[in-house]
Design an enzyme around this catalytic site. Structure first.
Site, short mmCIF file in Angstrom:
data_model
loop_
_atom_site.label_atom_id
_atom_site.label_comp_id
_atom_site.label_asym_id
_atom_site.label_seq_id
_atom_site.Cartn_x
_atom_site.Cartn_y
_atom_site.Cartn_z
N CYS A 266 0.83 -1.21 0.00
CA CYS A 266 0.00 0.00 0.00
C CYS A 266 0.87 1.26 0.00
O CYS A 266 1.41 1.62 -1.03
CB CYS A 266 -0.98 -0.03 1.17
N HIS A 358 -3.94 -4.91 -0.10
CA HIS A 358 -3.58 -5.49 1.19
C HIS A 358 -3.67 -7.01 1.14
O HIS A 358 -4.73 -7.59 1.34
CB HIS A 358 -4.53 -4.97 2.28
N GLU A 360 -2.68 -9.07 3.33
CA GLU A 360 -3.04 -9.62 4.65
C GLU A 360 -4.55 -9.64 4.82
O GLU A 360 -5.11 -10.49 5.50
CB GLU A 360 -2.38 -8.80 5.75
#
Length: 387
Positions: A266, A358, A360
């Site tokens: 990001c 993202h 994750e």
């Protein structure tokens, strides 16, 4: 000045969302009362409101949830992405009056109040979203309690507040002191993590790939990074304008010249872009939500991703590029299928890559989770080459 009063809101509303174009939405106070000034943005996820609120990337923003029903599952500390909630303000259509989840520890409104997030409920958030989509992200304010004054006074406060462009916010979300986290399983060595607003799940997944982590403050120097003898470096997500982060760009250029493998997520993607010599620019209303389609150029695979960014790297898609900063060949590795915004970079002559989304991705989706394994393989390959 346009006044938007929800059909379900009382005429004598106790809160107002004021946009800088003069549009006012009236509702009721939710969470903390007072005044919140920031950039109004919309998030399209239909789940994961707690992960959104505890993402440090939302610092300085007023988050408008397009999903109409918020708070129904309460909050649990196990799902927090950081130690607190970060948005300046929060706007929802229907704040759930009850909590229905066996994992819930408290109502969402209670945590909003404790963390000082000034919210508003009972407004048509999809109408707000359409406004922001058509006009662009705007400065805004949420006002309640004693801060709820005249329309003219509230609008003046909004228009006097700073814009997101040009703001450096990493210092407000980064750790003050370095700290260490041990790898899960056999260690590959120390990974230097520059905390620009890092999320808990990111640290967990990096540890699961075998990295001992040293998490560093955003103002760390190259000497401080190298003092930990890292095998690689990582830049996290975070808030603010990448064009206002010259120190972090200079640090990253030093890291790349040292030959350390690098991975950025990001904000880290935007800063890799700048370190390689490319520019960045502000998007009209950004990408925020957990339903963003991205094309992986190398595989042709489409991944549904979680995103939260208002700025992007200015680089040409579909061509082999030359780094203006002297780091060799570069390619755009991923791009958005909605608007062809750059969603990933890969250096071809040095061990460095990044993604704008993202991987994750708490609370989902997990299509891009393999990026953590790819980073591990890059570091192993580099260690093998140096053996």
């Amino acid at each position: 000045m346009t006044d938007m009063t929800s059909a379900g809101a009382a005429r004598t509303a106790s809160a107002a969302l004021v946009l800088e174009d003069g549009t006012i939405y009236r509702g009721s106070a939710y969470g903390a009362t007072g005044r919140a000034l920031g950039e109004a943005v919309f998030a399209t996820g239909m789940t994961g409101y707690q992960e959104t609120l505890t993402d440090p990337s939302y610092a300085g923003q007023i988050v408008v949830q397009t999903s109409p029903h918020i708070g129904n599952t309460g909050v649990t500390s196990e799902d927090d992405e950081s130690a607190r909630m970060w948005p300046a303000g929060y706007a929802v259509r229907a704040a759930s009056r009850i909590t229905s989840n066996w994992r819930s520890e408290e109502p969402l409104g209670a945590q909003l109040e404790r963390d000082g997030v000034v919210g508003i409920a009972g407004i048509d958030t999809r109408a707000v979203t359409r406004r922001l989509r058509d006009v662009g992200a705007m400065r805004a304010g949420v006002f309640s309690g004693e801060a709820l004054t005249t329309d003219a006074a509230m609008l003046a406060e909004v228009r006097e507040s700073p814009t997101m462009a040009g703001r450096s916010l990493a210092a407000s979300v980064s750790t003050r002191e370095a700290y260490r986290l041990e790898a899960v399983g056999e260690s590959l060595g120390t990974l230097a993590v520059l905390d620009l607003g890092v999320k808990t799940s990111t640290l967990r997944y990096l540890r699961e790939q075998g990295f001992d982590l040293v998490v560093l403050p955003q103002d760390s120097t190259l000497a401080q990074v190298l003092a930990h003898d890292p095998v690689a470096a990582f830049y996290s997500n975070g808030p603010g304008d990448p064009a206002a982060s010259d120190d972090q760009v200079e640090l990253l250029q030093g890291v790349l010249r040292e030959g350390l493998p690098f991975f950025g997520i990001c904000f880290g993607n935007q800063l890799l872009g700048r370190a390689l010599g490319f520019g960045t620019y502000k998007l009209p209303f950004g990408h925020r939500g957990i339903n963003q389609p991205v094309l992986d150029v190398a595989t042709g695979r489409v991944e549904i991703t979680s995103q939260n960014h208002g700025f992007a790297v200015d680089a040409t898609i579909g061509e082999e590029l030359t780094s203006p900063a002297g780091f060799g060949r570069v390619e755009v590795s991923h791009y958005s299928l909605n608007d062809r915004v750059v969603e990933g970079l890969r250096a071809l002559d040095i061990p460095a890559f990044s993604v704008q989304y993202h991987p994750e991705s708490a609370a989902g989706p997990n299509d891009a989770h393999h990026m953590f394994e790819e980073f591990r393989q890059m570091v192993l390959a580099q260690k093998g080459a140096q053996a």
